[in-house]
Enzyme design. Structure first.
Site: not given
Ligand code: UT7
Length: 357
Positions: A115, A284, A314
């Site tokens: 990235c 980014h 992204n």
């Molecule tokens: O270029 C670098 C690339 N990456 C990044 O920059 C990533 C940066 N981080 C993020 O963008 C966020 O951390 C995410 C969008 C990836 C995730 O958001 P979050 O608020 O950190 O969510 P989480 O991973 O803690 O997940 C919360 C809940 C989980 O369910 P439970 O365990 O609370 O029941 C996940 O399983 O959301 C669930 N979840 C989803 N639900 C619906 C994860 N992905 C999805 C989805 N749809 N696509």
């Protein structure tokens, strides 16, 4: 005479044809529009048709940038290519792009800072031009994320509505393992052409503050498909999804919101500027919430920041040039504008680059 500066001559982008919104994604994974919008800001992204590689998008973006610069491909004397999804494991895509553009043999460099790749590319272009190694450089960033998803061909047909579906429960459950990744990413490419301008003291790439720290590499990486394992790819690895990125989203998020503003402050201060002097910040496009927080830390008004993750997701190496090109088309980066580019990605690699258009 002072060193030549790397001055922007043109920019161009390539967006693939298949628009995919969050509702369509819920045909193939367990997700919903509200979750994706609230957590990431992404509304749509674009996918290539099967068989279209990152080099194909790179060529299209490069041709657009060359046309914008009013240059023929033959005028280019160096290509720098950034991608984390090259056409092949090796060689890199640079020479594929050179050949597809019908260019004569010339120096071609592949960089793989994920990235942060395009930001590193800007630093390389600056060094090549200041060092007198090259006069007209093509810098291109392209990624095809759909190739990283371990999905069946039918999954994509159901996604695009060309197969009425539904998927089997087994396929749906398997695909949903990767939902936190799939919703964020899109395919795309962006390119810039730079020319050496001797004696230029105002315009061009001014400075860069870039960093790499392997201490954080386990928060975003692909476990399989490398020389750490023998053979570098196996059926077991594919069954275990070890060829798919592992991402600790929260850890990446926290680092991005602090490191991107820090590096932007550093590069501005080194050139005797403050955030008030900045005309445009291009970040980014990994998560709209990251960018909102970084903008708040930098204290920049909305009219000095351009985000388009809502539309494209992204696109990794392509986020900076696509966002810059669109902002430029909207009149946000006229000649003389002071622009900062900032990014953070796997490695960890991060940093900022300052340029006067
Ligand atoms: O270029 C670098 C690339 N990456 C990044 O920059 C990533 C940066 N981080 C993020 O963008 C966020 O951390 C995410 C969008 C990836 C995730 O958001 P979050 O608020 O950190 O969510 P989480 O991973 O803690 O997940 C919360 C809940 C989980 O369910 P439970 O365990 O609370 O029941 C996940 O399983 O959301 C669930 N979840 C989803 N639900 C619906 C994860 N992905 C999805 C989805 N749809 N696509």
């Amino acid at each position: 005479m002072t060193q030549a500066r790397a001055v922007l001559a043109g920019s161009g982008i390539a967006i693939p044809p298949l628009e995919v919104d969050n509702h369509m994604l819920s045909r193939i994974i367990d997700t919903n529009d509200q979750w994706v919008r609230e957590r990431s800001g992404v509304v749509t992204r674009y996918y290539v048709e099967p068989g279209v590689a990152s080099s194909d998008l790179a060529v299209e973006a490069s041709q657009a940038a060359l046309a914008d610069a009013g240059m023929e491909a033959d005028a280019i004397d160096y290509i720098v290519c950034s991608t984390m999804t090259p056409d092949h494991y090796f060689p890199g895509s640079g020479t594929v792009i050179q050949q597809k553009l019908g260019m004569k043999p010339l120096p071609v460099l592949d960089i793989r800072q994920q990235c942060a790749g395009f930001a590193y590319g800007l630093q390389v272009v600056d060094a090549l031009i200041r060092g007198g190694v090259a006069k007209n450089v093509l810098l291109v960033g392209a990624d095809v994320h759909t190739s990283l998803m371990p999905f069946s061909a039918r999954t994509f047909e159901v996604l695009h509505g060309r197969d009425p579906g539904p998927l089997s429960d087994e396929d749906f459950q398997w695909n949903s393992r990767f939902r936190h990744l799939l919703v964020l990413f899109g395919d795309g490419a962006g390119a810039m052409v730079f020319k050496a301008v001797p004696g230029e003291e105002r315009r061009g790439i001014l400075d860069h503050a870039l960093y790499g720290d392997g201490g954080h590499r386990d928060i975003l990486f692909v476990p399989g498909g490398g020389s750490q394992r023998r053979p570098f790819v196996s059926c077991q690895m594919i069954q275990d999804a070890d060829t798919v990125p592992v991402m600790d989203g929260k850890a990446v998020f926290k680092l991005a919101v602090t490191r991107m503003p820090e590096a932007t402050h550093t590069v501005l201060q080194r050139q005797g500027y403050g955030t008030q002097d900045l005309d445009l910040l291009i970040m980014h496009q990994a998560n709209l919430r990251i960018n909102e927080k970084a903008q708040q830390i930098l204290g920049l008004p909305n009219e000095k920041v351009y985000n388009n993750i809502q539309k494209y997701g992204n696109t990794t190496s392509a986020t900076l040039p696509i966002a810059f090109h669109e902002a430029r088309q909207k009149g946000m980066a006229p000649e003389g504008a002071l622009v900062a580019f900032t990014a953070l990605g796997a490695g960890l690699h991060w940093g900022s680059v300052l340029m006067r258009v």
